[in-house]
Scaffold this active site. Structure first.
Site, PDB file in Angstrom:
ATOM      1  N   GLU B  59       3.776 -31.401 -23.771  1.00 42.22           N
ATOM      2  CA  GLU B  59       3.461 -32.719 -24.373  1.00 42.22           C
ATOM      3  C   GLU B  59       3.591 -33.540 -23.311  1.00 42.22           C
ATOM      4  O   GLU B  59       2.922 -34.759 -23.400  1.00 42.22           O
ATOM      5  CB  GLU B  59       4.134 -33.089 -25.676  1.00 42.22           C
ATOM      6  CG  GLU B  59       3.613 -32.325 -26.849  1.00 42.22           C
ATOM      7  CD  GLU B  59       3.838 -30.790 -26.893  1.00 42.22           C
ATOM      8  OE1 GLU B  59       4.799 -30.450 -26.174  1.00 42.22           O
ATOM      9  OE2 GLU B  59       3.363 -30.264 -27.814  1.00 42.22           O
ATOM     10  N   HIS B 128       7.525 -31.523 -39.737  1.00 42.67           N
ATOM     11  CA  HIS B 128       5.922 -31.681 -39.653  1.00 42.67           C
ATOM     12  C   HIS B 128       5.187 -32.793 -40.484  1.00 42.67           C
ATOM     13  O   HIS B 128       4.171 -32.825 -40.710  1.00 42.67           O
ATOM     14  CB  HIS B 128       5.294 -30.316 -39.893  1.00 42.67           C
ATOM     15  CG  HIS B 128       5.143 -29.487 -38.643  1.00 42.67           C
ATOM     16  ND1 HIS B 128       6.159 -29.005 -37.912  1.00 42.67           N
ATOM     17  CD2 HIS B 128       4.088 -29.024 -38.139  1.00 42.67           C
ATOM     18  CE1 HIS B 128       5.733 -28.112 -36.972  1.00 42.67           C
ATOM     19  NE2 HIS B 128       4.487 -28.180 -36.888  1.00 42.67           N
TER      20      HIS B 128
HETATM   21  C1  LIG Z   1       5.869 -28.687 -29.550  1.00 42.23           C
HETATM   22  C2  LIG Z   1       5.077 -28.085 -30.421  1.00 42.23           C
HETATM   23  N1  LIG Z   1       3.776 -28.518 -29.896  1.00 42.23           N
HETATM   24  C3  LIG Z   1       2.719 -28.038 -30.597  1.00 42.23           C
HETATM   25  C4  LIG Z   1       3.050 -27.354 -32.045  1.00 42.23           C
HETATM   26  C5  LIG Z   1       1.729 -26.705 -32.857  1.00 42.23           C
HETATM   27  N2  LIG Z   1       1.898 -25.410 -32.803  1.00 42.23           N
HETATM   28  C6  LIG Z   1       2.607 -24.526 -33.610  1.00 42.23           C
HETATM   29  S1  LIG Z   1       2.661 -22.936 -33.337  1.00 42.23           S
HETATM   30  C7  LIG Z   1       1.754 -23.161 -31.990  1.00 42.23           C
HETATM   31  C8  LIG Z   1       1.402 -22.097 -30.953  1.00 42.23           C
HETATM   32  C9  LIG Z   1       2.817 -21.427 -30.252  1.00 42.23           C
HETATM   33  O1  LIG Z   1       2.495 -20.199 -29.686  1.00 42.23           O
HETATM   34  P1  LIG Z   1       3.709 -19.320 -29.377  1.00 42.23           P
HETATM   35  O2  LIG Z   1       4.704 -19.856 -28.604  1.00 42.23           O
HETATM   36  O3  LIG Z   1       3.103 -18.337 -28.375  1.00 42.23           O
HETATM   37  O4  LIG Z   1       4.105 -18.562 -30.712  1.00 42.23           O
HETATM   38  P2  LIG Z   1       3.153 -17.699 -31.694  1.00 42.23           P
HETATM   39  O5  LIG Z   1       2.513 -18.645 -32.601  1.00 42.23           O
HETATM   40  O6  LIG Z   1       2.309 -16.932 -30.840  1.00 42.23           O
HETATM   41  O7  LIG Z   1       4.205 -16.732 -32.091  1.00 42.23           O
HETATM   42  C10 LIG Z   1       1.645 -24.620 -31.541  1.00 42.23           C
HETATM   43  C11 LIG Z   1       0.766 -24.971 -30.666  1.00 42.23           C
HETATM   44  C12 LIG Z   1       4.271 -27.278 -32.378  1.00 42.23           C
HETATM   45  N3  LIG Z   1       4.688 -26.602 -33.497  1.00 42.23           N
HETATM   46  N4  LIG Z   1       5.243 -27.715 -31.369  1.00 42.23           N
END
Ligand SMILES: Cc1ncc(C[n+]2csc(CCOP(=O)(O)OP(=O)(O)O)c2C)c(N)n1
Ligand SMILES: Cc1ncc(C[n+]2csc(CCOP(=O)(O)OP(=O)(O)O)c2C)c(N)n1
Ligand SMILES: [Mg+2]
Ligand SMILES: [Mg+2]
Lengths: 335, 326, 335, 326
Positions: B59, B128
């Site tokens: 971000e 959230h």
């Molecule tokens: C700082 C932040 N940015 C964006 C989000 C929205 N978001 C939730 S899960 C996710 C993907 C995360 O992917 P990963 O770290 O690979 O974990 P996975 O869901 O694949 O287990 C995003 C972009 C968030 N929760 N926190």
């Protein structure tokens, strides 16, 4: 570079080498005078001088063109001056005068200049890196063959903004030249107490960015490395990273009692003073003599004297202008 | 034309991309995923990956890159998936976007638009469900918008992109599925003025964004007991349209401010203070506030509902205001 | 591991292998039921299931002791269950009941449990890493020989908080076991579109942290790697990093139409379903037969049925309790 | 005993380190450098690098690590050199420190103290002059303190460390060199109550931290023209001591709130709104506010002075309040 290589580099472009010496001398004197002016309370706030590190800005700036962009830190007087901001505009800014490059709003840590695409002057460690990435992104999207040179200290490497910016620049192949000024200390924190991996070029390489370390006290070495890196960037090679190994001769700021390092270390580094190093090489090569050096010194002194006189004679921005530039001048604009 | 808030926002982005080559969209999952809330769905196919840019989870860097790209002559739209994640980018927003023009003595303006989803009400719990748009309205140098209607969802973006300075647009997550009619030729709207969404004589309900419908529903409920409430939609949280606020209070002499932020230090506090400063002697009752309770927003529906502003709480505050000093 | 190695691992500790199978089956069924309950609107908000990735949590948890700590993400039902939080407390939490592990305040993304030192349940990507570093710092300062296991997805690696946490943990030699669940996607963003360096173990190594990649579909391989890494941490070897290569069989959340990957890829990975993989190996080794597997399945089903019944029968936290726990209960506390 | 605000803060940290083995200090340059503002000077020599920990430039990580260490049973004092850099740590402060106790249903409290320097007035320009303590007072789950006197600099830290929840202590940069007398046995002070620093009958000047002296000087100036101002030092910005605010307004019927934050959305707005809500019919004049002008704080001294609250502006607002409705 060893003496031989240095001599060869001088022979290749003698005028250029002499000019690099002049540029470093300009920065040195500008800042030595700033320190005096600070004690004389003409300059206030925070003042961070670059004394000892001039070869870095001098070498890198010398390979940039007018369309390129520069992003720097709060230790940026030299970068601004060598990028083409006049000593007058810089000094007037530090005096808080309306004639300063930022009309007195920025001061020492926030020199800006649109004409030379000098984007500051950022006082948040690592805060400039995302801006540089964005400037480069704009160039890439617009299909312009420009380089954005981004200067920051080794202390910035621990910041998340460094990490995110390096990855984004590498991932998107953006034309950024990352110039890490490794002067071994972040305020009082030595590199080995801030980084688990102290080989910074190696660390940068972990982002798949071409990276190498350079003797930051040897302006000819810096210039050569910067040219190589910048042309790599221009050729579409994506971001490049230079670790410029240098040293801060003076305190971090005017408030630093320097408890964290001993004089011996400082003196040892001073023996590799970039101005002395190049000066001696030029004299050895017979490309310059004491008299010519003195002449340059006089010209530099005159420039700085003039800048100080200009600043002294400067006016104060009217207080009625204080709220100007919070937002741009446009119909319907408000605070 | 029948449409939704989400489609109106998307139409606004599509139009902006078509009208100005300098406009591009970047953010997490705006491309292949279609947007965390499907706002940018289809734009990647239409405009390609050069202009619809998926970013890594970074971000601070991509918001800062938006600032840099704006300095470099582009007109970026940066989508921060939700305001909750913008906390990671506040250094770039507050220390750079908001300060560069002034610090540089007027040399460097930042024509950047940042879009974020905001608000609670969907059982997403404490991390959230923030409503921080009123909080960010504290920062000089930023312009803060809260489109609450289809017209504003469709029209605010272009005007924001024409603004030479950074504009943050907050889209309440509960609005995306709102359906309604929108003129086929709907386009850019002004972003300076607050608008009366319901005229009334007895008191003013002042609000914006996600709680506009709450205020309008409360006004209906109040009408049933003969209280005629005016509803003012602020639309712009920074700057505030002081004239419109003064005008409605001058008319009704009573006001209740409604927003989804936590009460202490809410935008409602600022509006209340301004009303008292400018209209103290016109007021027949203290300015009321209906905000979120000062708790991290909980998951369980009944707890979340109790924490957020409700029609009942607004109506109650309104009755109190009308009763007071009558 | 190849079949032979797997067979040997099973022979070494057959009961343990069977238990790992059971643990993975518990997580799988818990979540399969959660998905049904979401469609039935018993569970609301965001729901992220771990289906396909169970070997990671099962393998790592099996090497932790009761004094160790765990920090996880919003995709943490399995981690909570295998850390010892009861299926009842988890299910009741997702139902928003007062009997839930967080009294209904947290929901699916925020499971917490003091008894098992399960510190959540963090819905900010990379937001848990600094907490894990701090928990480990507390242990180091107190001279306790504990490990803090920190789970996060590969998407978190681009975040500044990842970078800062890795450096701090390495710099201070903190007992953190970093477990990167590399399921190749962050929502719809494939690893190669989020990282300039896609070899994550290599990237982690740039912090001078011992790091290696593991087949995250093979629970026996995960367990072996986790044991090695955890004992390295316990032995005072500082932080260790595991890249656990796995795959998410289901959508990112209940709102994901999965436009970013094709069925074929998913099906290919499903052939390496961790439960099937171990199940077949156990049958091949004759350590378990269809009947025993059915018995385990029945026991698991009973546990989940019981948990759902418990959640259904649960009560709602009185609204009068809403403002409780904003601050601790103490004289003079206020909002 | 003759001492300074800086020394009082240092004495408080030394005492805390001596009294409780769980207490440690971490932050940028708190050790070998002696602290960015020399507050921790000498503590490294006294307590060693295990408990006086220099951190890399990683605000998010070391603030988050403070939260984690607090969860792990320690009592960390995290120094964020200045509030300006805390913008890099707001995710950890707002999404973790402030939410964990509630989100976990009461299981995990966070006994963490974060100290920061705040405020302008030293010509440090836009990125080094923020006053965000009032802004952060918007966040439920945090306790926000602003020691304005030697006693509070000496006494608030220990009480904050005994608090089971996160406490942010804001030290105005202009206070460190303030000299004065402090009782040799000065120790812990309560952190719940606002305190009247000057009793008066005609109006209440309500303030805290760096602007307490501004308000007191204004009160002196006003006394010269026969206006008897009471000065209330809020001390705690979250929670606010409503009883004390009500009491002073009930006594004077007029109030001017003074703080260094930008006016819109300032803490002054909240205090003003609360006064109007609770004492509307006692008020003889609208509540006044003296805040910073809504500009990034500039470097040039004359511009900075014009931007910050001044004795003259406070006195003027006070005269207006006394004049109004008189
Ligand atoms: C700082 C932040 N940015 C964006 C989000 C929205 N978001 C939730 S899960 C996710 C993907 C995360 O992917 P990963 O770290 O690979 O974990 P996975 O869901 O694949 O287990 C995003 C972009 C968030 N929760 N926190
Ligand atoms: C985000 C942030 N944290 C802390 C500071 C305070 N600070 C100013 S300069 C500095 C040291 C930076 O060191 P380095 O990056 O190596 O640059 P150098 O001063 O050595 O040129 C610190 C900690 C800051 N300005 N920004
Ligand atoms: Mg340095
Ligand atoms: Mg992933």
């Amino acid at each position: 570079m060893n003496d031989e290589e240095r001599a060869r580099a001088i022979e290749a472009q003698p005028e250029r080498a002499v000019d690099l010496l002049r540029q470093m001398m300009r920065v040195r004197r500008l800042e030595e005078r700033c320190v005096e002016l600070y004690s004389a309370t003409k300059i206030r706030g925070f003042l961070h001088v670059y004394i000892g590190e001039e070869a870095v800005a001098a070498g890198v700036m010398s390979v940039l063109g007018p369309d390129d962009a520069v992003v720097a830190t709060y230790r940026e007087h030299g970068h601004a001056l060598l990028r083409g901001v006049s000593a007058r505009a810089i000094m007037a800014e530090m005096f808080g005068r309306a004639e300063g490059c930022c009309r007195g709003r920025g001061g020492s840590m926030h020199l800006f200049d649109a004409a030379s695409r000098f984007y500051g002057g950022n006082a948040i460690v690592a805060g400039g890196l995302p801006l540089a990435v964005g400037l480069a992104l704009a160039d890439k999207l617009a299909g312009r063959e420009r380089v954005t040179a981004c200067f920051f200290g080794e202390g910035a490497i621990a910041e998340g903004e460094f990490h995110e910016s390096m990855n984004l620049a590498a991932l998107w192949d953006l034309p950024v030249l990352f110039c890490c000024e490794n002067n071994l200390y972040a305020m009082g924190t030595a590199l080995e107490r801030s980084e688990s991996q102290v080989d910074l070029a190696l660390k940068a390489a972990s982002y798949e960015i071409p990276s190498w370390a350079v003797d930051g006290m040897d302006v000819l070495a810096v210039e050569e490395a910067a040219r190589r890196a910048a042309s790599g960037v221009r050729a579409g090679g994506g971001p490049h990273f230079l670790e410029l190994r240098t040293y801060r001769f003076r305190a971090h700021s005017m408030f630093d009692p320097e408890r964290y390092r001993d004089k011996a270390e400082v003196e040892q580094w001073m023996e590799r003073d970039p101005i002395r190093l190049l000066g001696e090489a030029l004299e050895a090569s017979g490309r310059i003599d004491a008299e010519q050096r003195a002449r340059i010194a006089d010209e530099v002194e005159a420039e700085i004297d003039d800048a100080i006189a200009f600043a002294e004679a400067g006016t104060l921005e009217p207080i009625s202008e204080l709220t100007r530039f919070v937002t741009s001048e446009r119909a319907g604009a408000g605070a | 034309m029948r449409t939704t808030y989400r489609e109106a926002m998307r139409a606004a982005m599509r139009e902006a991309m078509q009208r100005d080559e300098r406009v591009f969209l970047m953010g997490e999952d705006v491309g292949r995923y279609g947007g965390g809330f499907a706002v940018s769905l289809g734009l990647l196919e239409e405009f390609g990956p050069r202009r619809i840019r998926d970013t890594p989870l970074s971000e601070a860097a991509f918001v800062g890159a938006g600032i840099g790209a704006a300095l470099g002559g582009m007109r970026p739209i940066v989508e921060v998936m939700t305001v909750n994640f913008s906390l990671l980018a506040l250094d770039q927003i507050v220390n750079n976007a908001a300060t560069l023009l002034h610090m540089s003595g007027g040399q460097f303006n930042v024509p950047l638009v940042i879009r974020m989803t905001t608000g609670g009400g969907r059982q997403l719990a404490a991390q959230h469900s923030h409503s921080l748009e009123g909080w960010l309205a504290h920062i000089p140098g930023l312009r803060i918008l809260a489109p609450a209607t289809l017209e504003d969802a469709r029209g605010m973006l272009w005007t924001a992109l024409e603004d030479p300075d950074p504009v943050l647009i907050f889209e309440h997550g509960s609005l995306y599925n709102v359906e309604g009619d929108l003129a086929d030729d709907a386009g850019a709207v002004d972003i300076d003025r607050a608008v009366v969404r319901r005229a009334g004589a007895d008191l003013s309900l002042i609000t914006y964004g996600g709680t506009l419908s709450t205020a309008l529903d409360a006004a209906e409920a109040l009408a049933a007991d003969g209280i005629d409430a005016e509803v003012l939609d602020l639309r712009s949280l920074r700057p505030l349209d002081d004239a419109a606020i003064r005008a409605t209070v001058a008319k009704t002499h009573r006001a209740v401010v409604v927003d989804e932020g936590w009460r202490s230090g809410s935008l409602s506090a600022e509006v209340s203070a301004r009303i008292t400063e400018s209209a103290f002697f016109d007021l027949d009752a203290p300015v009321g506030r209906v905000c979120s309770l000062e708790v991290p927003i909980p998951y369980a529906r009944h707890l979340e509902e109790a924490a957020l502003p409700s029609v009942a709480r607004v109506a109650e505050a309104a009755r109190e205001a009308v009763g007071a000093g009558a």
